[in-house]
Design an enzyme around this catalytic site. Structure first.
Site, short mmCIF file in Angstrom:
data_model
loop_
_atom_site.label_atom_id
_atom_site.label_comp_id
_atom_site.label_asym_id
_atom_site.label_seq_id
_atom_site.Cartn_x
_atom_site.Cartn_y
_atom_site.Cartn_z
N ASN A 136 0.70 -1.22 -0.13
CA ASN A 136 0.02 0.14 -0.07
C ASN A 136 0.80 1.10 -0.15
OD1 ASN A 136 0.84 -0.10 2.68
ND2 ASN A 136 -0.93 -0.03 3.61
N GLU A 143 1.49 4.19 7.39
CA GLU A 143 0.31 3.83 6.66
C GLU A 143 -0.33 4.88 5.86
OE1 GLU A 143 0.19 0.70 6.34
OE2 GLU A 143 0.33 -0.42 8.15
#
Length: 249
Positions: A136, A143
C-alpha cells in the site's frame, strides 16, 4: 530521484550493499538508517560477507532502525531487535552501544517517541536511510492516512500490512496491531534515501510513488520532494515504469 533497475533480487541486494559499503568507506562514523522485512535480507547478507572479507569496518558506525512492534520483547524471534541481530549485528564488529531500535516495551510510548527523535538529532541526523515499501506504499510503518506524520509515533497497522507480515508468525492473530515508527518527516530529514523493492507485487506501489500525486494516502510519494533518493528495483518491481525513466544496472 534516480531509479536503478537490476536483473533480479540478487543484483538488487549486491547493489544496495555496495552503496552502504561506499558510505562507510567515505565516512567511517556514518549514521545508517536501517529497515527490516524480507527485502533487505540479501543486502545484509552481502554486508556480512564484505565484513568477513575485510572490506568494511562497522566499529564507528551508528545505526537507527525505522520501527518496532509494540508489546513484543526484543528477545522475541518476531521482534525487529531479534531480526537485526540475526541478519547483521551478531556478525559484524559494530559497537552494541551504537545500535538504536525503538523500544516497543517502553513504559511511556510518548516519551519513547520523543527520546528516539532526540537521539537521531544528537548524532547529527541519518546519512543514508534504507527503506522498503509496502503493497500500500507505506514506508517504515507509515500507513496511508490523511496527513504525513512528522516524527516518531505510534501507528495502528493496516489489515493489509498485518496480512503481509503474517508469514513471519504462526497465525494472523499473533501479528501485533500497533507499532512505533519513524515518521515520514523523520525519514525525509535523512541526507540520502535508498529504497529497495522486488517482485510484481510491489510494481503498483512503485508506480504510484513515482508518478502519482504527493499525498499521505500514498506515504512513499513524499520521496518525490527529497533531494537525494535512489530506488533500486528488480525488473518485476519496475515493470510499470516508463522506459527512459530508469537506468539499467
Amino acid at each position: 530521484m534516480r531509479i536503478l533497475v537490476c536483473k533480479d533480487y540478487n543484483e538488487v541486494s549486491q547493489k544496495a550493499a555496495q552503496m552502504i559499503l561506499s558510505q562507510i568507506t567515505l565516512k567511517p562514523n556514518c549514521v545508517l538508517g536501517l529497515a527490516t522485512g524480507s527485502t533487505p535480507i540479501g543486502m545484509y547478507e552481502n554486508l556480512v560477507t564484505m565484513y568477513q572479507q575485510g572490506l568494511v569496518d562497522f566499529s564507528e558506525v551508528q545505526t537507527f532502525n525505522l520501527d518496532e512492534y509494540l508489546s513484543i520483547s526484543p528477545t522475541n524471534e518476531q521482534s525487529y531487535h531479534y531480526f537485526m541481530n540475526e541478519y547483521l549485528f551478531n556478525h559484524v564488529n559494530i559497537d552494541k552501544n551504537h545500535i538504536h531500535i525503538p523500544n516497543g516495551m517502553a513504559d511511556s510510548m510518548q516519551e519513547e517517541c520523543i527520546r528516539y527523535e532526540q537521539l537521531i538529532k544528537d548524532v547529527g541526523g541519518i546519512d543514508i536511510q534504507v527503506l522498503g515499501i509496502g503493497h500500500n506504499a507505506h514506508i517504515g510503518f507509515n500507513e496511508p492516512t490523511i496527513n504525513f506524520e512528522k516524527g516518531t509515533h505510534i501507528v495502528e497497522l493496516d489489515e493489509s500490512t498485518r496480512q503481509a507480515n503474517a508469514r513471519f508468525f504462526n497465525h494472523i492473530d499473533e501479528v501485533p496491531k500497533y507499532a512505533i515508527t519513524m515518521g515520514t518527516g523523520s525519514i525525509f530529514k535523512s541526507r540520502k534515501i535508498m529504497l529497495l523493492a522486488t517482485g510484481t507485487s510491489k510494481a503498483q506501489a512503485i508506480h504510484d510513488m513515482v508518478y502519482g500525486k504527493v499525498q499521505p494516502e500514498v506515504p512513499a510519494s513524499i520521496l518525490q520532494f527529497h533531494h537525494d533518493v535512489v530506488l533500486i528495483l528488480d525488473e518485476e518491481a519496475a515493470s510499470l515504469l516508463l522506459d527512459g525513466d530508469y537506468k539499467r544496472v
